[in-house]
Scaffold this active site. Structure first.
Site, PDB file in Angstrom:
ATOM      1  N   GLU A 102      45.171  11.363  63.793  1.00 38.29           N
ATOM      2  CA  GLU A 102      43.554  10.659  64.191  1.00 38.29           C
ATOM      3  C   GLU A 102      43.656   9.566  64.215  1.00 38.29           C
ATOM      4  O   GLU A 102      42.808   8.673  64.464  1.00 38.29           O
ATOM      5  CB  GLU A 102      43.768  10.112  62.548  1.00 38.29           C
ATOM      6  CG  GLU A 102      43.676  11.577  61.635  1.00 38.29           C
ATOM      7  CD  GLU A 102      42.515  11.670  60.037  1.00 38.29           C
ATOM      8  OE1 GLU A 102      42.336  10.202  59.865  1.00 38.29           O
ATOM      9  OE2 GLU A 102      42.413  12.686  59.530  1.00 38.29           O
TER      10      GLU A 102
ATOM     11  N   GLU B  90      46.630  20.681  57.124  1.00 41.39           N
ATOM     12  CA  GLU B  90      45.374  20.804  55.617  1.00 41.39           C
ATOM     13  C   GLU B  90      44.405  21.476  54.985  1.00 41.39           C
ATOM     14  O   GLU B  90      43.130  21.204  55.236  1.00 41.39           O
ATOM     15  CB  GLU B  90      44.915  18.801  56.360  1.00 41.39           C
ATOM     16  CG  GLU B  90      46.023  18.303  56.082  1.00 41.39           C
ATOM     17  CD  GLU B  90      45.271  16.747  56.614  1.00 41.39           C
ATOM     18  OE1 GLU B  90      44.210  16.334  55.562  1.00 41.39           O
ATOM     19  OE2 GLU B  90      45.912  15.327  57.177  1.00 41.39           O
TER      20      GLU B  90
HETATM   21  C1  HAH Z   1      42.990  14.102  55.766  1.00 44.32           C
HETATM   22  N1  HAH Z   1      41.968  13.203  56.985  1.00 44.32           N
HETATM   23  C2  HAH Z   1      43.781  12.512  56.030  1.00 44.32           C
HETATM   24  O1  HAH Z   1      44.547  13.456  57.104  1.00 44.32           O
HETATM   25  C3  HAH Z   1      44.532  13.118  54.964  1.00 44.32           C
HETATM   26  O2  HAH Z   1      46.194  12.441  54.488  1.00 44.32           O
HETATM   27  C4  HAH Z   1      43.677  12.336  53.285  1.00 44.32           C
HETATM   28  O3  HAH Z   1      44.559  12.725  52.564  1.00 44.32           O
HETATM   29  C5  HAH Z   1      42.722  13.255  53.854  1.00 44.32           C
HETATM   30  C6  HAH Z   1      42.388  13.955  54.689  1.00 44.32           C
HETATM   31  C7  HAH Z   1      40.348  13.920  57.066  1.00 44.32           C
HETATM   32  C8  HAH Z   1      39.396  13.097  57.274  1.00 44.32           C
HETATM   33  C9  HAH Z   1      38.433  13.963  57.253  1.00 44.32           C
HETATM   34  O4  HAH Z   1      37.968  15.446  56.530  1.00 44.32           O
HETATM   35  C10 HAH Z   1      36.532  13.089  57.324  1.00 44.32           C
HETATM   36  C11 HAH Z   1      36.678  11.556  57.498  1.00 44.32           C
HETATM   37  C12 HAH Z   1      37.687  11.183  57.182  1.00 44.32           C
HETATM   38  C13 HAH Z   1      39.204  11.914  57.462  1.00 44.32           C
END
Ligand code: HAH
Length: 340
Positions: free
Chosen positions: A142, A249
């Site tokens: 990210e 994911e």
């Molecule tokens: C993800 N961010 C991360 O990569 C993961 O490590 C965590 O457990 C959950 C989601 C996604 C995300 C999002 O979908 C919306 C806003 C911020 C981050």
């Protein structure tokens, strides 16, 4: 009718990952609890696992001289015992990273050189520990900003090291395990503006000779969007860069991101129907790109546990997966298992 039913039952007992053998691996994010509470389901239906939280910086390296590998080891041991692959998640991220990492002497921020040493030592220690067991790592998570006029997300890594923090992380990971496949991972990866920035980043890393092997598309989608066309366009663009794609994911929330409703204790039948239709279309698309997509990991295994139970609406339950709270296959499961 009787025949239909019989076929349903056969399909229901078939294994998800075996259905996609020859296409791509099927993974699930797990934690130290779910490798017990969901063990039978994971063993039967998934051939790859990822630690949802237990390999993140703050979890595994809470103090400068202290690593806490207990939960991560338990997950890797589970995977080794049952012949599952492991994806590592994640080495460098703006979130869930211990504060000490960015603190220098006398209350000053750490210097660039010092932070690079910390990054290198962290990556080396974690990656080397699981060499030969973790075949792929999300090296940087990210790093791209969502809003249109900014390229990289503001973070302490960026502030202190500068833009080359990303390339450095990949070099350190490659030094620690030259055999590991290294990924850049992000969400909102199908949004055209962010998609193009991700593609630009990955192209520029490749041009600089940075060891990067793939793009992780997180796939935190919902039953209304993004459209199949948008997902398709993103996969097509990423594939054209000559890197591997992993869906890292995947989950299909039954709520749009901005939907704040909290009245449901069960998903509606319309939600489950739409979810099944979307999963079917999405897997059809994934199959069409099997040459580029080497793994599809869900961010959980079944609806009894998902990070979306509390996010973005605190205390609200969600039902984003192919298996329900009792681990029984949902309509969506049957739809993606259908032979075409
Ligand atoms: C993800 N961010 C991360 O990569 C993961 O490590 C965590 O457990 C959950 C989601 C996604 C995300 C999002 O979908 C919306 C806003 C911020 C981050």
């Amino acid at each position: 009718m009787a025949k239909e039913k019989d076929r349903d039952r056969e399909v229901a007992v078939a294994s998800l990952y075996q259905r996609f053998e020859g296409y791509f691996d099927i993974g699930a994010a797990v934690n130290a609890k779910t490798i017990e509470t969901q063990a039978d389901l994971i063993k039967r239906h998934y051939n790859s696992v990822t630690a949802e939280n237990d390999m993140k910086f703050a979890e595994i390296h809470p103090d400068p001289d202290r690593y806490t590998f207990g939960k991560a080891d338990a997950i890797v041991d589970f995977a080794v015992a049952y012949g599952k692959k492991v994806r590592g998640h994640t080495l460098v991220w703006h979130n869930q990273t211990s504060d000490w990492v960015f603190e220098g002497a006398y209350g000053l921020p750490v210097t660039r050189d010092q932070l690079l040493i910390r990054m290198q030592q962290h990556i080396e220690t974690v990656v080397k520990r699981y060499r030969g067991q973790i075949y792929a790592w999300d090296v940087v998570n990210e790093a791209i900003e969502d809003t249109s006029d900014i390229y990289l997300r503001k973070s302490k890594w960026l502030d202190i090291i500068g833009e080359d923090y990303i390339a450095k992380a990949f070099h350190f990971a490659h030094q620690a395990d030259p055999n590991a496949l290294l990924f850049y991972n992000d969400y909102n990866e199908t949004n055209p503006v962010k998609r193009d920035k991700i593609a630009a980043l990955v192209s520029s890393l490749k041009e600089q000779g940075v060891p990067i092997h793939g793009i992780g598309m997180q796939g935190h989608w919902n039953i209304h969007g993004p459209s199949i066309e948008e997902i398709h366009a993103a996969i097509e663009l990423y594939a054209s860069l000559g890197v591997q794609i992993q869906i890292t994911e995947l989950d299909l929330s039954v709520f749009e991101f901005t939907d704040r409703r909290t009245d449901l204790t069960e998903p509606t039948s319309e939600m489950l129907e739409l979810q099944a239709e979307r999963y079917e279309q999405i897997f059809e698309l994934f199959r069409a790109y099997q040459r580029s997509i080497i793994s599809v990991t869900f961010w959980g295994a079944a609806d009894d546990y998902t990070w979306l139970d509390d996010f973005p609406v605190k205390g609200r339950k969600n039902w984003p997966f192919l298996f329900d709270r009792q681990h029984a296959p949902k309509q969506a499961f049957h739809r993606i298992m259908k032979k075409v």
